[in-house]
Design an enzyme around this catalytic site. Sequence first.
Site, PDB file in Angstrom:
ATOM      1  CE1 TYR A 274     -15.194  80.484  30.503  1.00 26.59           C
ATOM      2  CE2 TYR A 274     -13.191  81.072  32.210  1.00 26.59           C
ATOM      3  CZ  TYR A 274     -14.367  79.915  31.306  1.00 26.59           C
ATOM      4  OH  TYR A 274     -13.972  78.683  31.139  1.00 26.59           O
ATOM      5  N   GLY A 275     -15.020  87.216  30.326  1.00 20.34           N
ATOM      6  CA  GLY A 275     -14.909  88.977  29.937  1.00 20.34           C
ATOM      7  C   GLY A 275     -16.009  89.684  30.706  1.00 20.34           C
TER       8      GLY A 275
ATOM      9  CB  CYS B 176      -7.941  82.709  30.174  1.00 20.00           C
ATOM     10  SG  CYS B 176      -9.803  83.836  30.668  1.00 20.00           S
ATOM     11  CG  ASN B 177      -4.563  88.262  31.293  1.00 19.09           C
ATOM     12  OD1 ASN B 177      -4.453  88.793  32.041  1.00 19.09           O
ATOM     13  ND2 ASN B 177      -4.436  87.804  30.490  1.00 19.09           N
TER      14      ASN B 177
ATOM     15  CD  GLU C 239     -12.509  85.207  20.215  1.00 17.04           C
ATOM     16  OE1 GLU C 239     -14.004  83.941  19.909  1.00 17.04           O
ATOM     17  OE2 GLU C 239     -11.770  85.300  21.287  1.00 17.04           O
TER      18      GLU C 239
ATOM     19  CB  CYS D 155      -6.673  90.531  27.125  1.00 16.75           C
ATOM     20  SG  CYS D 155      -7.758  88.730  25.828  1.00 16.75           S
ATOM     21  CB  THR D 156      -5.339  85.693  26.359  1.00 17.39           C
ATOM     22  OG1 THR D 156      -6.866  84.868  25.944  1.00 17.39           O
ATOM     23  CG2 THR D 156      -4.863  84.368  27.021  1.00 17.39           C
TER      24      THR D 156
END
Length: 268
Positions: A43-44, A74-75, A155, A187-188
């Site tokens: 999404y960033g 989610c930020n 990730e 951020c998560t």
Amino acid sequence: MARNQPIGIFDSGIGGLTVANAVSGLLPEEEIIYFGDTAHLPYGDKSAESIQHYSLRITDFLLEKNCKLILIACNTASAAAFETVEKYLNGNVPLVNVIDPVVEAVAADLSIRKIGIIGTKGTIKSGVYEQKLKALRPDLETVALATALLASMIEAGFYNNSVSQAVINSYLAYPDFSDIQGMIMACTHYPLIEKEVASYFNQRIKIFNSNNLVANRVKKTLEQLDLLNDARQNPHHFYVSDFTESFEQTTKIFFQGEIHLEHSPIWE
Ligand code: DGL
């Protein structure tokens, strides 16, 4: 609304599992329905309009699953779509985001006079942390930096090693960070690099990561509405909009305990 209804949690992918992990740790009797929009991550880099569109569809999915509270884990989605989802829910279902609990904790800490913020491009570009912090503490100085590589780096399994430390060091060398007293990990994924950020600053600054603060906010919200569950009857469910073995493997990084991802192609 009944106490035994599940809590709905959503994120762009699997990073939000760090938040789900904190919620399940604090509230083991709550059933969680998690949705990771792996078909659209990250999404960033997406526009606010797209994220609002995705968030509303996911909200519908969680409402169809009978959730009693929705948590935007989610930020980037909290920054782009919180107001949109809030309006849509119209007070019928409580909504929690990952930004407000952290902003309130930072603003209440008077030892912080200048705070750093790191997050995705979308989160940083929105300016939401600065706006919310200034509204509570006009005297607080803020300095924000988009750290675009970090989420994908984590990730890929790069954290707590020499490669991740080099990337982190290169971002944190940003001159404006030299005199901060605290850093918001916006951020998560970033709880996994908390130690490395602390070590860059020689443990001199306070690190604000939202997970425990957010889990506490969920607890408080349910308590106030008399909706805390006292005996979970069903297992958690973890849905993704696009399934691969690799996503399932990566869940191990973010959630303690084994997770089986279920494919829910809500976009088809
Ligand atoms: N979960 C997102 C966040 O907290 C990071 C990953 C993405 O860009 O989708 O901002």
